[in-house]
Write an enzyme that holds these catalytic residues in place. Structure first.
Site, short mmCIF file in Angstrom:
data_model
loop_
_atom_site.label_atom_id
_atom_site.label_comp_id
_atom_site.label_asym_id
_atom_site.label_seq_id
_atom_site.Cartn_x
_atom_site.Cartn_y
_atom_site.Cartn_z
N CYS A 52 61.62 14.59 39.68
CA CYS A 52 60.85 15.65 39.05
C CYS A 52 60.28 15.23 37.69
O CYS A 52 59.54 15.98 37.06
CB CYS A 52 61.68 16.92 38.90
SG CYS A 52 63.02 16.73 37.71
N CYS A 112 0.83 -1.20 0.00
CA CYS A 112 0.00 0.00 0.00
C CYS A 112 0.87 1.26 0.00
O CYS A 112 2.02 1.24 0.44
CB CYS A 112 -0.97 -0.01 1.18
SG CYS A 112 -0.23 0.50 2.73
N CYS A 116 79.92 8.57 34.04
CA CYS A 116 79.56 7.25 34.53
C CYS A 116 78.06 7.10 34.60
O CYS A 116 77.31 7.97 34.21
CB CYS A 116 80.19 6.99 35.89
SG CYS A 116 79.49 8.06 37.14
N CYS A 118 43.97 11.61 -4.05
CA CYS A 118 43.80 11.56 -2.61
C CYS A 118 43.24 12.85 -2.03
O CYS A 118 43.05 12.95 -0.83
CB CYS A 118 45.12 11.22 -1.91
SG CYS A 118 46.35 12.53 -1.98
N CYS A 161 45.63 17.02 -5.49
CA CYS A 161 45.85 15.70 -6.10
C CYS A 161 44.48 15.06 -6.25
O CYS A 161 43.79 14.87 -5.25
CB CYS A 161 46.75 14.87 -5.19
SG CYS A 161 46.77 13.12 -5.62
N CYS A 165 33.76 25.28 -2.31
CA CYS A 165 33.37 26.16 -3.42
C CYS A 165 32.14 25.64 -4.15
O CYS A 165 31.59 26.32 -5.01
CB CYS A 165 34.53 26.31 -4.40
SG CYS A 165 35.01 24.74 -5.15
N CYS A 182 35.65 19.13 -5.08
CA CYS A 182 36.84 19.93 -4.82
C CYS A 182 37.00 19.99 -3.30
O CYS A 182 36.04 20.24 -2.59
CB CYS A 182 36.67 21.33 -5.40
SG CYS A 182 37.91 22.49 -4.83
#
Lengths: 591, 195
Positions: free
Chosen positions: A293, A152, A303, A253, A250, A227, A221
């Protein structure tokens, strides 16, 4: 513009000679400097990448849809379902069609084409039981999908709304159990818009954006703030592009343009540089925390009793707090065993690794910094040109300056990214098992020779461009001009050679992994152009289909399924360029 | 919003052929149809034979357009069911859910999972490893768990009645409450307290 180089041809014989030799070089490498737009480096050839804006997205998608609709004579929603299944790769779709046949391909993609419309629709008075809400509903409120399941309208609507909200709406499957059928998008839109017009709109957008999201040749992009554009490339996804918003990236990637580094190398390098893991590494290896500390303490000699600036003395071997009474060999009331060989060795390895990283990082950084400083050169150069022009000498053409400057930027970039490349190429992180130590040494020497040649020429080019040539005599300017022109050509060729060496001699022979780099673009990273939305490119699709079919039948090898990993890997490598062998030594040959 | 009309119909239909399937679904609380308790018998010829397994069912707002959430309330030793939490690894309870499926069909699938474990897609890695490496040990453990956790209700029902009566509930009410929740003492108490 090429003629411009010669426009001051009052020059000496020597200059002419020099030119003709340059021209020869050009022909060898198929490289011409003629169409530099020196300011931006925009190529004048038709680029292979396109900017797809929000406005042209529909047109870009329709182009593909039309092809498939004409090819297979199906309706738009079927064409879209098929294309989404085949990730908008029309060639792969055609291959599947030819290989597996229409019905098999359609079934896989969840498309059922109803051959003939049901001629006797159910009587409007009768009621039908909907298997989802388990109510009896009037037959007119029931919708039957192409896969022949009916439920339906209320249930269909609810199902669509849930799926759209889940964000999985590009392929909404039928409600029936184990039915692979994809629901008709027109029905979805019609039903959903009654109750949730905003969701129907969202659904429409999802369908539209599928062209970007599900398509390996199209990517958003990565600009921030976004953009709104996407970039479409042809043929090769390993490339670098510039969006119309100005961002260079690139394509593979979506990080900054990083060739000749491969994407994996760049990812590792960026991470390494950001988390300063080496510094941490050094500290852990060379220091021990003071037991009082907790400051890291470095032992600079002496030594094994170490005194922290807080006054606490502790044993360098075990890190435990001690008293101050000690000799060279023992600490009073303290015994924790002897100095261990292996810990010293470990420290030595870590130290070497760190120095190696520092070597490459320093050079990478130096070139990146120079690149930034030289960006300021652009202004100075403009001034110098203005000064020279004001002198009203016979010098009128200054394209050599702008071209040289552009070449400097381009080469500097290639050079700086070549260091992280070398760090990984000749290090243990990625390719430890790919090469023997000797092989690695030979390859490293070859690469470094090229890199150093490029480096010295880039520095020379930089030097000549920075000279105060606006104060020079005409003759001196001419000499400077010659140098710049020569060095521009030389560095361009060296960059090209370095990329070829990386691609063919270093990355191509890898056995266990595939690393792809974006090819060298002499003219800079290609600017994608706005997609034109004309229909003139529409080809007579039937012909195209038959051609394709012939081709696939002929070779019988265009299979998309069942290719072994091995051949897949091979096919991912770019075909070698015909002339590379003449330019480069084949390192695979036994020495 | 959960389609309660459908849930009501499902409950009626499911409990109508309880005699055949042995599968039962009851609301934990009559006022709230989103919290249900399912019961399935352990399939014959498996280490789960003779046990009665309770399954907590939670209906999400989108039901039946989103899958019901199910987990075992009874402890069970099975590669696809967590021995800790009772979580079930079954495709139709996740991405393969279809609105045309029902609680009963889902429970039938869970029952089928008991007969046919899929150790290659495990929920409980320990059980799955045992299933693959030492099958006999697996059968033994599963049978022991069935004895210990899935049959307790029938043996100790008088004890439980006694306990709840001591808390101050009338015996007849305690018996009917225990029966309606499949013998689970805590659920019976919950039911008794909520009236």
């Amino acid at each position: 513009m090429e003629e411009d180089y010669y426009s001051m041809s009052g020059g000496s014989e020597e200059e002419e000679d020099c030119y003709s030799s340059d021209r020869e070089d050009d022909s060898i490498y198929g490289l011409t400097n003629e169409d530099f737009d020196a300011q931006s480096g925009a190529p004048s050839k038709a680029p292979y990448s396109k900017v797809i804006t929000r406005e042209s997205l529909l047109a870009a998608q329709t182009e593909h849809l039309r092809r498939v609709m004409d090819l297979l004579s199906v309706r738009e929603h079927h064409a879209r379902a098929l294309l989404i299944h085949y990730r908008w790769d029309v060639d792969q779709l055609i291959a599947a069609y030819v290989e597996r046949g229409k019905s098999c391909m359609f079934a896989e993609a969840g498309v059922t084409v109803v051959e003939h419309v049901d001629l006797d629709p159910p009587e409007t008075s009768s009621t039908v039981m909907c298997n989802v809400c388990m109510d009896d509903v009037p037959a007119k409120d029931v919708t039957r999908m192409d896969c022949s399941h009916s439920f339906c309208n209320d249930c269909w609507t609810e199902h669509f709304i849930v799926k759209i909200k889940e964000g999985l709406s590009r392929r909404i499957k039928c409600m029936a159990h184990k039915c692979n059928g994809i629901c008709d998008e027109d029905i979805i839109k019609k039903l959903v818009s009654v109750r949730h017009p905003d969701l129907a709109e969202k659904f429409d957008r999802f369908l539209l954006e599928s062209y970007i999201e599900d398509n390996k040749m199209v990517k958003w992009c990565p600009s921030t703030p976004h953009c709104g554009n996407a970039i479409r490339v042809e043929n090769d996804e390993f490339c670098e592009v510039e969006c119309s918003c100005g961002l260079q990236f690139c394509f593979s990637c979506a990080s900054e343009a990083h060739s000749p580094c491969s994407c994996l190398m760049w990812e590792m390098w960026a991470k390494k540089c950001s988390d300063e893991s080496e510094t941490v590494n050094w500290i852990t290896v060379h220091t021990k925390p003071c037991p009082k500390c907790h400051k890291p303490v470095e032992k600079n000699g002496g030594c094994n009793l170490v005194g922290c600036i807080c006054g606490q003395a502790f044993c360098w071997l075990c890190g435990g707090a001690t008293g101050r009474n000690h000799t060279w060999s023992t600490i009073a009331d303290h015994s924790c065993g002897r100095y261990k060989e292996d810990s010293e060795e470990k420290a030595e390895i870590a130290k070497r690794y760190l120095y190696r990283y520092m070597h490459y990082h320093n050079r990478y950084k130096a070139h990146t910094d120079s690149f930034k400083q030289e960006s300021g050169l652009r202004e100075t150069i403009k001034e110098k040109i203005a000064n020279l022009e004001a002198k009203d000498s016979k010098l009128r053409d200054f394209s050599w300056v702008t071209n040289g400057l552009y070449r400097l930027f381009r080469s500097r970039q290639a050079l700086s990214y070549s260091y992280p490349f070398a760090f990984y190429m000749f290090g243990d992180d990625l390719f430890k098992n790919e090469m023997t130590t000797e092989e690695r040494e030979i390859k490293q020497n070859l690469f470094e020779d090229q890199q150093q040649q490029l480096e010295s020429n880039v520095e020379k080019l930089s030097k000549f461009l920075e000279e105060p040539f606006d104060e020079y005599s005409v003759e001196q300017v001419m000499r400077n001009r010659m140098e710049v022109i020569n060095l521009s050509v030389v560095t361009d060729n060296l960059c090209k050679k370095m990329y070829e060496c990386i691609e063919n001699d270093l990355l191509d022979p890898l056995q266990f992994t595939t690393h792809m780099i974006a090819p060298y673009q002499s003219k800079g990273i290609q600017k994608a152009v706005e997609l034109t939305t004309g229909w003139d490119a529409q080809i007579s699709s039937n012909n195209e289909f038959h051609e394709a079919a012939d081709q696939f039948n002929g070779t019988g090898q265009a299979s998309t399924s069942g290719t072994s990993d091995d051949s897949e890997q091979l096919s991912r490598k770019r075909p070698r360029k015909g002339n590379f062998a003449t330019n480069l030594i084949d390192l695979n040959l036994p020495a | 919003m959960v389609d309660f009309a459908r849930v009501q119909k499902e409950l009626q239909e499911c409990n109508r052929d309880f005699g055949v399937s042995g599968i039962k679904v009851i609301p934990k609380n009559e006022a709230n149809l989103t919290q249900l308790l399912g019961t399935i018998p352990g399939p014959l010829g498996t280490p789960y034979e003779g046990g009665t397994f309770n399954i907590d069912i939670n209906l999400p707002d989108g039901y039946p357009f989103e899958p019901p959430k199910m987990k075992f309330a009874t402890k069970v030793w099975h590669p696809n069911i967590s021995s800790q939490s009772g979580a079930i690894c079954l495709d139709i309870l996740k991405d393969q859910w279809s609105p045309a499926l029902t609680l009963k069909t889902a429970l039938l699938s869970v029952q089928a999972l008991l007969s046919a474990p899929e150790p290659d897609d495990p929920q409980d890695a320990v059980v799955a490893q045992q299933y693959l490496r030492e099958y006999q040990t697996y059968v033994g453990t599963a049978r022991y768990w069935t004895e210990a956790f899935a049959k307790a209700s029938s043996l100790n029902v008088e004890e439980k009645v006694q306990k709840l009566v001591e808390m101050g509930f009338p015996e007849a009410l305690v018996r009917s409450a225990l029966e309606s929740v499949g013998g689970d003492e805590n659920l019976a108490l919950e039911k008794l307290c909520s009236g």
